[in-house]
Design a protein around this motif. Structure first.
Motif, short mmCIF file in Angstrom:
data_model
loop_
_atom_site.label_atom_id
_atom_site.label_comp_id
_atom_site.label_asym_id
_atom_site.label_seq_id
_atom_site.Cartn_x
_atom_site.Cartn_y
_atom_site.Cartn_z
N ALA A 2 0.83 -1.21 0.00
CA ALA A 2 0.00 0.00 0.00
C ALA A 2 0.86 1.26 0.00
CB ALA A 2 -0.94 -0.01 1.20
N MET A 3 1.91 1.26 0.81
CA MET A 3 2.70 2.49 0.91
C MET A 3 3.54 2.75 -0.33
SD MET A 3 5.75 1.63 3.65
CE MET A 3 6.81 3.03 3.34
N ALA A 4 3.92 1.71 -1.06
CA ALA A 4 4.76 1.89 -2.24
C ALA A 4 3.99 2.54 -3.40
CB ALA A 4 5.33 0.55 -2.69
N ARG A 5 2.69 2.30 -3.44
CA ARG A 5 1.87 2.78 -4.56
C ARG A 5 1.19 4.11 -4.23
NH1 ARG A 5 1.95 -2.77 -5.06
NH2 ARG A 5 1.92 -3.48 -7.21
N GLU A 6 0.95 4.91 -5.27
CA GLU A 6 0.17 6.13 -5.09
C GLU A 6 -1.25 5.73 -4.69
OE1 GLU A 6 0.48 9.30 -8.08
OE2 GLU A 6 2.02 8.03 -9.00
N GLU A 7 -1.78 6.37 -3.67
CA GLU A 7 -3.11 6.03 -3.19
C GLU A 7 -4.15 6.24 -4.28
OE1 GLU A 7 -5.95 6.78 0.70
OE2 GLU A 7 -4.24 8.10 0.36
N GLY A 17 0.15 2.50 -9.82
CA GLY A 17 0.60 3.52 -8.88
C GLY A 17 2.11 3.61 -8.69
N LEU A 18 2.86 3.09 -9.64
CA LEU A 18 4.32 3.11 -9.61
C LEU A 18 4.83 3.40 -11.01
CD1 LEU A 18 4.55 -0.21 -7.66
CD2 LEU A 18 5.51 1.91 -6.78
N SER A 19 5.84 4.24 -11.12
CA SER A 19 6.43 4.50 -12.43
C SER A 19 7.87 3.97 -12.43
CB SER A 19 6.40 5.99 -12.75
OG SER A 19 7.07 6.72 -11.74
N VAL A 28 9.80 4.06 -9.00
CA VAL A 28 9.71 5.21 -8.10
C VAL A 28 8.50 4.93 -7.20
CG1 VAL A 28 9.35 7.69 -7.93
CG2 VAL A 28 10.69 6.75 -9.83
N ALA A 29 8.77 4.78 -5.90
CA ALA A 29 7.73 4.40 -4.94
C ALA A 29 7.42 5.55 -3.99
CB ALA A 29 8.18 3.16 -4.16
N ASN A 30 6.31 5.45 -3.32
CA ASN A 30 5.78 6.52 -2.48
C ASN A 30 5.73 6.08 -1.02
OD1 ASN A 30 4.69 8.38 -4.76
ND2 ASN A 30 4.11 6.31 -5.31
N GLY A 34 6.39 12.78 2.29
CA GLY A 34 5.78 12.89 0.98
C GLY A 34 6.74 12.66 -0.18
N SER A 35 8.01 12.45 0.11
CA SER A 35 8.98 12.22 -0.96
C SER A 35 8.89 10.77 -1.45
CB SER A 35 10.40 12.54 -0.47
OG SER A 35 10.77 11.69 0.58
N THR A 36 9.65 10.45 -2.47
CA THR A 36 9.65 9.11 -3.05
C THR A 36 10.97 8.40 -2.73
OG1 THR A 36 10.55 9.92 -5.15
CG2 THR A 36 8.14 9.82 -4.95
N PHE A 37 11.00 7.11 -2.98
CA PHE A 37 12.23 6.33 -2.87
C PHE A 37 12.31 5.39 -4.05
CE2 PHE A 37 9.01 3.87 -0.67
CZ PHE A 37 9.30 2.55 -0.95
N ARG A 38 13.51 4.86 -4.32
CA ARG A 38 13.72 3.95 -5.44
C ARG A 38 13.59 2.51 -4.94
NH1 ARG A 38 17.78 7.66 -5.71
NH2 ARG A 38 19.32 6.09 -5.19
N LEU A 39 12.56 1.83 -5.46
CA LEU A 39 12.24 0.46 -5.06
C LEU A 39 12.70 -0.49 -6.15
CD1 LEU A 39 10.78 -1.60 -3.24
CD2 LEU A 39 8.68 -1.06 -4.51
N GLY A 40 13.61 -1.39 -5.81
CA GLY A 40 14.10 -2.39 -6.75
C GLY A 40 13.40 -3.71 -6.56
#
Length: 188
Positions: free
Chosen positions: A119-124, A129-131, A146-148, A153-159
């Motif tokens: 849930a937290m990784a995707r835009e609500e 919800g991920l690019s 790019v995760a949320n 409110g910033s993003t992080f890089r999810l591998g």
């Protein structure tokens, strides 16, 4: 600047030692991986990630061909999670912990660490919800999204870890079960 991540990667690529593997600059990571990575394209595409997770997707072929674009449509499996030593990964860990302990709001109703992670990784309210995180020329298919979900409110890089190399229990069991069905007299 002195001691910056780009210099650590460049130093490692010049033979500065494996202790200098950290860093966030993609071009420097590519240089390091070409020198020290053993030629593993499956993991090169994930090098820009701050947080890495396994996937419940079941097709190693689609996973290899499409990377993050395939994985973003599925469920991330928190059976295997790695955090790189970066500010983004630290912010992720703080946010994941806060969301797991939420008493109200979006995350309070979720019952597991995996549900909160997904849930937290995707835009609500968005699917998937991920690019994709765009990697420089020379990298294989990106495995980074790019995760949320960070508290500020910033993003992080999810591998997304390669399915063929990192099987969480659920994926391993299903693949093993299918294999056993093809073997006469085999039992799970």
């Amino acid at each position: 600047g002195a001691g910056g991540s780009e210099e650590r990667w460049d130093g490692a690529a010049r033979g500065g030692g494996d202790e200098e593997q950290g860093g966030e600059d993609s071009a420097a990571q590519l240089k390091y991986l070409r020198v020290h990575g053993g030629g593993s394209d499956d993991c090169m595409g994930i090098s820009a990630a701050e947080v890495m997770v396994s996937s419940d997707n079941l097709s190693p072929r689609h996973d290899q061909d499409e990377g993050a674009m395939y994985a973003r449509r599925g469920v991330f499996n928190t059976g295997i999670v790695f955090l790189k030593h970066t500010k983004g990964a630290k912010k992720f860990a703080e946010a994941w912990n806060a969301h797991l302990n939420a008493k109200e709001g979006r995350y309070a109703r979720l019952t597991s660490d995996q549900q909160v992670f997904n849930a937290m990784a995707r835009e609500e309210g968005q699917w998937p919800g991920l690019s994709p995180h765009v990697l420089p020329a020379g990298f294989p298919t990106t495995r980074v999204l790019v995760a949320n979900g960070l508290l500020d409110g910033s993003t992080f890089r999810l591998g997304i870890l390669p399915v063929a190399l990192f099987n969480p229990g659920h994926v391993y069991f299903l693949q093993r079960e299918k294999l056993l069905q093809t073997m006469p007299g085999a039992e799970p």
